[in-house]
Design a protein around this motif. Structure first.
Motif, PDB file in Angstrom:
ATOM      1  N   ALA A  70      53.464  36.522  35.561  1.00 21.01           N
ATOM      2  CA  ALA A  70      51.963  36.255  35.861  1.00 21.01           C
ATOM      3  C   ALA A  70      51.449  37.247  36.925  1.00 21.01           C
ATOM      4  CB  ALA A  70      51.933  34.768  36.483  1.00 21.01           C
ATOM      5  N   ILE A  84      47.657  33.469  32.527  1.00 19.90           N
ATOM      6  CA  ILE A  84      48.115  33.138  33.873  1.00 19.90           C
ATOM      7  C   ILE A  84      48.527  31.659  34.242  1.00 19.90           C
ATOM      8  CG2 ILE A  84      47.934  33.562  36.442  1.00 19.90           C
ATOM      9  CD1 ILE A  84      45.809  36.028  35.389  1.00 19.90           C
ATOM     10  N   THR A  85      47.757  30.722  33.748  1.00 19.95           N
ATOM     11  CA  THR A  85      47.985  29.371  34.006  1.00 19.95           C
ATOM     12  C   THR A  85      49.406  29.023  33.140  1.00 19.95           C
ATOM     13  OG1 THR A  85      45.665  29.104  34.313  1.00 19.95           O
ATOM     14  CG2 THR A  85      46.948  26.926  33.770  1.00 19.95           C
ATOM     15  N   ILE A 114      48.465  39.839  36.637  1.00 18.52           N
ATOM     16  CA  ILE A 114      47.215  39.952  37.452  1.00 18.52           C
ATOM     17  C   ILE A 114      46.962  41.194  38.168  1.00 18.52           C
ATOM     18  CG2 ILE A 114      46.439  38.878  39.699  1.00 18.52           C
ATOM     19  CD1 ILE A 114      48.264  36.476  38.950  1.00 18.52           C
ATOM     20  N   CYS A 170      42.144  35.458  43.727  1.00 17.43           N
ATOM     21  CA  CYS A 170      42.783  34.250  43.878  1.00 17.43           C
ATOM     22  C   CYS A 170      43.837  33.758  43.155  1.00 17.43           C
ATOM     23  CB  CYS A 170      41.684  33.198  43.500  1.00 17.43           C
ATOM     24  SG  CYS A 170      40.368  33.332  44.840  1.00 17.43           S
ATOM     25  N   TYR A 171      43.985  34.187  41.822  1.00 16.22           N
ATOM     26  CA  TYR A 171      45.271  34.070  40.877  1.00 16.22           C
ATOM     27  C   TYR A 171      46.476  34.709  41.555  1.00 16.22           C
ATOM     28  CZ  TYR A 171      43.054  31.635  37.003  1.00 16.22           C
ATOM     29  OH  TYR A 171      42.231  30.687  36.226  1.00 16.22           O
ATOM     30  N   MET A 210      40.616  36.813  39.947  1.00 16.57           N
ATOM     31  CA  MET A 210      41.948  37.415  39.789  1.00 16.57           C
ATOM     32  C   MET A 210      42.666  37.665  41.121  1.00 16.57           C
ATOM     33  SD  MET A 210      43.241  38.133  36.829  1.00 16.57           S
ATOM     34  CE  MET A 210      42.591  37.736  35.234  1.00 16.57           C
ATOM     35  N   ASP A 245      47.534  32.501  44.455  1.00 18.30           N
ATOM     36  CA  ASP A 245      48.322  31.435  44.148  1.00 18.30           C
ATOM     37  C   ASP A 245      49.784  31.836  43.551  1.00 18.30           C
ATOM     38  OD1 ASP A 245      46.046  30.042  44.169  1.00 18.30           O
ATOM     39  OD2 ASP A 245      45.487  30.198  42.110  1.00 18.30           O
ATOM     40  N   ASP A 281      42.886  34.319  32.213  1.00 18.98           N
ATOM     41  CA  ASP A 281      43.083  33.173  33.190  1.00 18.98           C
ATOM     42  C   ASP A 281      44.131  32.086  32.674  1.00 18.98           C
ATOM     43  OD1 ASP A 281      41.184  34.649  34.474  1.00 18.98           O
ATOM     44  OD2 ASP A 281      39.603  33.255  34.525  1.00 18.98           O
ATOM     45  N   GLN A 286      52.288  30.403  34.829  1.00 23.29           N
ATOM     46  CA  GLN A 286      52.853  29.542  36.066  1.00 23.29           C
ATOM     47  C   GLN A 286      53.433  28.467  35.603  1.00 23.29           C
ATOM     48  OE1 GLN A 286      48.933  29.479  37.821  1.00 23.29           O
ATOM     49  NE2 GLN A 286      49.645  30.860  39.340  1.00 23.29           N
TER      50      GLN A 286
END
Length: 554
Positions: free
Chosen positions: A197, A185-186, A201, A215-216, A213, A219, A182, A189
């Motif tokens: 990213a 991925i942040t 994912i 939701c990521y 995941m 995003d 998580d 981004q």
């Protein structure tokens, strides 16, 4: 049996033994001291304590910290405890726990954040390098009593601190090593590496689909489908998926759908301040001001200092014609942001509508403090009328008592803004009435009306506008009456001078209006100015008769 003598003997043995401890880095700041320093140097600040006593103090400290609100003052108190322990520490596990906790406390301090980062790096280095760590016998005592954090937890804290400082690349390396996907991925981004990213994912989703995941993925791709899958996969319990869909609908200006999504998300998790705020904004965009009231009231109940939410709540009340509530709400907004001129402007306008005349005068002064040449001629006109006609305010008290304060406000306004005819005209009206023990001042009224007339007629092409023509005609006629009042009790020459001045003024206005609105072929006046010209001609005739009468008296 454990006795005081036994504890004292253990303490002596502990002090005499050579102790291996992690390095305690100094602060090295030219403003903040490295540790607490007492004004009386004779006070013993670091008594010898046994490891058991040190752990006991840390336990008391932690209990105290958890029982208090999370604020800077509490952190400073805890840091004082930690400073005391680190000055007399003689146990590896106690030292590690104290240093980790101090680093967490110092991460939000601008002058201490560097030491916080370096200390965490030092602890990670000691924990991951066999050559830097002491032997196992030094690391076993009081391990469980000290609540030593695992090394991966310290590495996570270090990576989070690096990320907050903008060292995203270094934080990414640590998170990848810890397989904290998580956070990885942040980091991608933040670095703008959306492709990496998305690739990561999809790799994780291939292993196992989870709502987080998905939701990521939404995003990164900004598509609705991953959020919808996350919502279904969670059994309609994932508030984040609905929240994100609401934001997408809001950006696309599909406010009705955004309201539905935000409402569903907030039913699951009602402590989302940004969602409440955006929910209210969506309601305002749809003209559903009752929804806005509900959202912004909840927003300020969670975060009282959110002045924007207070302001929007006041707007919703105003649109629902609940002006009293809107005005009271704006006062709360001003408590949160006293220097925001837009809030003061809203308070001025709504306060005027509510009849809070005394507060409006005070608000106008505050606006002039913030914006020196602030003017609002409409509000000043309403205040003038309320004082002259003695209109009751919101509390039912006649507004005539505010004449002195309003005169003071006009004095301040006209000292900064000298080119607005409406302001001078209202100032003249106030000077022409009795205020308290002060009698009408006809001389000041005359001066202010002259300034108002000059301001009106200095505007280019004023004679082309019918409304302006009527306004200047009325102003001229009023000024003629004041000219005649000023003549009372004065010498003949002074009277003739004043009346001649009035004659030139009215004649000049009449000529300009006729010249602009007379048809060049038929030589007829436009119907819109017939009445205006008639009034000016009547006034001009009246002035001539007064001049002739004055001459006859001589």
């Amino acid at each position: 049996n454990v006795t005081k003598d036994n504890i004292d003997e253990n303490r002596e043995e502990t002090v005499k033994k050579p102790i291996s401890l992690p390095k305690n880095l100094p602060l090295d700041d030219d403003t903040v001291l490295n540790e607490v320093k007492l004004t009386d140097d004779s006070i013993l600040t670091s008594p010898d304590l046994s490891p058991i006593e040190q752990v006991l103090i840390m336990g008391i400290m932690e209990s105290y910290r958890r029982s208090r609100a999370q604020e800077r003052l509490t952190d400073e108190e805890v840091i004082t405890y930690l400073s005391f322990i680190l000055n007399c520490v003689n146990n590896w596990n106690v030292a590690v726990t104290a240093l980790v906790l101090r680093s967490k406390m110092e991460r939000d301090s601008r002058r201490r954040v560097e030491r916080s980062m370096m200390q965490l790096e030092e602890l990670v280095k000691v924990a991951t390098s066999p050559d830097s760590s002491p032997d196992i016998s030094s690391r076993i005592p009081l391990f469980y009593a000290s609540n030593v954090p695992p090394v991966w937890s310290v590495q996570r804290d270090l990576a989070s601190l690096l990320l907050s400082l903008g060292c995203t690349g270094h934080a990414l390396d640590v998170f990848e090593q810890l397989e904290m996907w998580d956070d990885v991925i942040t980091c991608y981004q933040k670095l703008g590496k959306r492709e990496k990213a998305e690739s990561l994912i999809r790799e994780r989703l291939a292993i196992k689909e989870t709502p987080a995941m998905l939701c990521y993925l939404g995003d990164v791709t900004r598509e609705l489908e991953p959020y919808q899958r996350a919502w279904e996969l969670s059994g309609h319990r994932n508030s984040r998926s609905m929240r994100c869909m609401g934001y997408i609908y809001f950006q696309e200006q599909k406010f009705e759908k955004a309201i539905e999504c935000f409402s569903t998300s907030l039913k699951i998790n009602s402590l989302q301040i940004p969602v409440w705020f955006t929910y209210g904004c969506a309601g305002m965009a749809c003209q559903l001001f009752d929804v806005g009231v509900k959202a912004f009231k909840k927003c300020v109940s969670i975060d009282y200092d959110n002045y924007e939410a207070w302001s929007n709540l006041a707007t919703c009340y105003a649109r629902l014609q609940q002006k009293k509530k809107a005005y009271a709400t704006l006062q709360d907004a001003l408590k949160c942001n006293y220097d925001n001129w837009r809030l003061w402007e809203n308070s001025l306008i709504i306060g005027t509508d509510c009849g809070e005349f005394e507060d409006v005068i005070r608000t106008y002064h505050r606006l002039m403090d913030l914006k020196e040449k602030w003017i609002d001629t409409e509000v000043l006109g309403i205040l003038t009328r309320s004082v002259i006609e003695n209109i009751p305010d919101a509390d039912g008290i006649p507004a005539g008592r505010l004449g002195g304060k309003l005169m003071e406000l006009f004095g301040r306004v006209t000292s900064k803004v000298t080119s607005d005819g409406e302001i001078w005209a209202n100032y003249a009206k106030l000077s022409d009435i009795k205020i308290g023990d002060k009698q009408p001042d006809i001389e000041k009224t005359f001066q202010y009306l002259q300034k108002a007339y000059r301001c009106f007629t200095q505007k280019a092409d004023w004679e082309k506008d019918f409304v302006t023509c009527r306004k200047i005609a009325d102003q001229s006629i009023h000024l003629v009456e004041v000219h005649k009042k000023c003549c009372q009790g004065k010498a003949q020459q002074e009277c003739l001078r004043l009346l001649s001045s009035a004659k030139l003024m009215v004649n000049g206005a009449l000529v300009k209006v006729k010249k602009q609105h007379t048809d060049p072929i038929t030589q007829e006046l436009s119907p819109e100015v017939l009445d205006t010209c008639g009034k000016l001609e009547t006034s001009l005739t009246d002035i001539r008769s007064h001049i002739e009468e004055t001459l006859r008296r001589s």
